[in-house]
Write a protein that holds these residues in place. Structure first.
Motif, PDB file in Angstrom:
ATOM      1  N   SER A  41      18.688  30.617  70.018  1.00  0.00           N
ATOM      2  CA  SER A  41      18.853  31.996  69.572  1.00  0.00           C
ATOM      3  C   SER A  41      17.589  32.393  68.812  1.00  0.00           C
ATOM      4  CB  SER A  41      20.072  32.114  68.667  1.00  0.00           C
ATOM      5  OG  SER A  41      20.209  33.443  68.203  1.00  0.00           O
ATOM      6  N   SER A  57      14.866  34.101  81.139  1.00  0.00           N
ATOM      7  CA  SER A  57      15.900  35.132  81.092  1.00  0.00           C
ATOM      8  C   SER A  57      16.704  34.925  79.822  1.00  0.00           C
ATOM      9  CB  SER A  57      16.788  35.054  82.338  1.00  0.00           C
ATOM     10  OG  SER A  57      17.385  33.784  82.412  1.00  0.00           O
ATOM     11  N   SER A  58      17.022  36.026  79.173  1.00  0.00           N
ATOM     12  CA  SER A  58      17.745  35.948  77.910  1.00  0.00           C
ATOM     13  C   SER A  58      18.850  36.977  77.885  1.00  0.00           C
ATOM     14  CB  SER A  58      16.797  36.179  76.736  1.00  0.00           C
ATOM     15  OG  SER A  58      16.292  37.491  76.780  1.00  0.00           O
ATOM     16  N   VAL A  59      19.770  36.773  76.953  1.00  0.00           N
ATOM     17  CA  VAL A  59      20.880  37.691  76.764  1.00  0.00           C
ATOM     18  C   VAL A  59      20.706  38.364  75.410  1.00  0.00           C
ATOM     19  CG1 VAL A  59      23.390  37.859  76.524  1.00  0.00           C
ATOM     20  CG2 VAL A  59      22.402  36.198  78.124  1.00  0.00           C
ATOM     21  N   PRO A  60      20.611  39.715  75.374  1.00  0.00           N
ATOM     22  CA  PRO A  60      20.492  40.393  74.084  1.00  0.00           C
ATOM     23  C   PRO A  60      21.802  40.300  73.298  1.00  0.00           C
ATOM     24  CG  PRO A  60      20.100  41.919  75.924  1.00  0.00           C
ATOM     25  CD  PRO A  60      20.547  40.625  76.495  1.00  0.00           C
ATOM     26  N   VAL A  61      21.686  39.989  72.014  1.00  0.00           N
ATOM     27  CA  VAL A  61      22.831  39.940  71.116  1.00  0.00           C
ATOM     28  C   VAL A  61      22.384  40.597  69.815  1.00  0.00           C
ATOM     29  CG1 VAL A  61      24.499  38.465  69.938  1.00  0.00           C
ATOM     30  CG2 VAL A  61      23.585  37.757  72.158  1.00  0.00           C
ATOM     31  N   ARG A  65      18.022  37.390  70.758  1.00  0.00           N
ATOM     32  CA  ARG A  65      18.089  37.035  72.176  1.00  0.00           C
ATOM     33  C   ARG A  65      18.550  35.597  72.259  1.00  0.00           C
ATOM     34  NH1 ARG A  65      15.174  40.826  75.563  1.00  0.00           N
ATOM     35  NH2 ARG A  65      15.528  42.727  74.415  1.00  0.00           N
ATOM     36  N   GLU A  66      19.417  35.317  73.220  1.00  0.00           N
ATOM     37  CA  GLU A  66      19.855  33.944  73.440  1.00  0.00           C
ATOM     38  C   GLU A  66      19.297  33.444  74.752  1.00  0.00           C
ATOM     39  OE1 GLU A  66      24.088  33.549  73.033  1.00  0.00           O
ATOM     40  OE2 GLU A  66      23.965  33.709  70.847  1.00  0.00           O
TER      41      GLU A  66
END
Length: 181
Positions: A41, A57-61, A65-66
C-alpha cells in the motif's frame, strides 16, 4: 511465517512544484517461508502530490494505491517504481508512506512500513516592497523620505482559466508579507 520488509526511496529530496518524483519501492522477504498474497500500500498526503503513473497495475483506495505482487520466496526482493506528480500551490514537506503485508503472519512487523520525505518548493520567488510613492515615479527612494509599509500580504496567482478574475480555477503561485524595509 515470513518476514517482509519495505523501503521507499525518492529520486530526489527537493523538487519544484509541478514536477514529478520517482519513488522506488523495494519489498524483501527475509524468510523463512514463501510469502503469499503480498500487497503493498502506497499512501500520499491528501495535499501536495498525486499519483501520476506506475509500471504496476494498482487499485486506488482514497489517497493510496494498492499493488498486488506475486509470491516472494525467502531471500527474494521485488523492486518497482511509481511516479508522483507534485501539485502546484503546495509548499513544504510531503511524506510518501508504504506498507507491505501478506497472507502469512509476519515475524517482524516493525519493518513493514517505511516513509520518505521530499521538500516541495516554488520555482518563483516573490520579492515584495510596498511603499507610499511620494513623488509618484514608481521608485522606492528612502533618501527622499519614502518609507516601506509592513504587514501587507501580496499574492501571485496564475489566471488558469484566462478570465482575468481570480477564483477557484486559479492557482496561488506565491504569497509574501511585506516587512517594511
Amino acid at each position: 511465517l515470513a518476514d517482509l520488509s519495505v523501503e521507499v526511496l525518492a529520486d530526489t529530496n527537493r523538487v519544484r512544484q509541478g514536477a514529478d518524483i520517482a519513488y522506488t519501492l523495494v519489498v524483501t522477504n527475509n524468510g523463512p517461508n514463501t510469502a503469499t498474497g503480498v500487497v503493498v500500500s502506497s499512501v500520499l498526503p491528501t495535499m501536495g502530490a498525486r499519483f501520476d503513473s506506475s509500471d504496476r497495475s494498482s487499485v486506488p483506495v482514497g489517497n493510496a494505491r494498492e499493488f498486488a505482487l506475486d509470491d516472494l520466496a525467502p531471500g527474494e526482493t521485488f523492486e518497482f517504481q511509481i511516479i508522483v506528480q507534485v501539485v502546484p500551490g503546495f509548499l513544504g514537506l510531503v511524506s510518501h508512506v508504504a506498507t507491505v503485508e501478506s497472507a502469512l503472519a509476519d515475524l517482524d512487523e516493525d519493518n513493514n512500513r517505511a516513509a520518505e520525505l521530499v521538500n516541495l518548493f516554488s520555482p518563483l520567488q516573490l520579492g515584495v516592497q510596498v511603499f507610499r510613492d511620494a513623488n509618484e515615479n514608481g521608485l522606492f527612494e528612502p533618501d527622499l523620505g519614502e518609507r516601506g509599509i509592513a504587514g501587507v500580504t501580496v499574492n501571485l496567482f496564475a489566471d488558469n482559466d484566462g478570465s482575468g478574475d481570480f477564483g477557484s480555477a486559479d492557482e496561488l503561485i506565491a504569497s509574501r508579507v511585506s516587512d517594511g524595509d
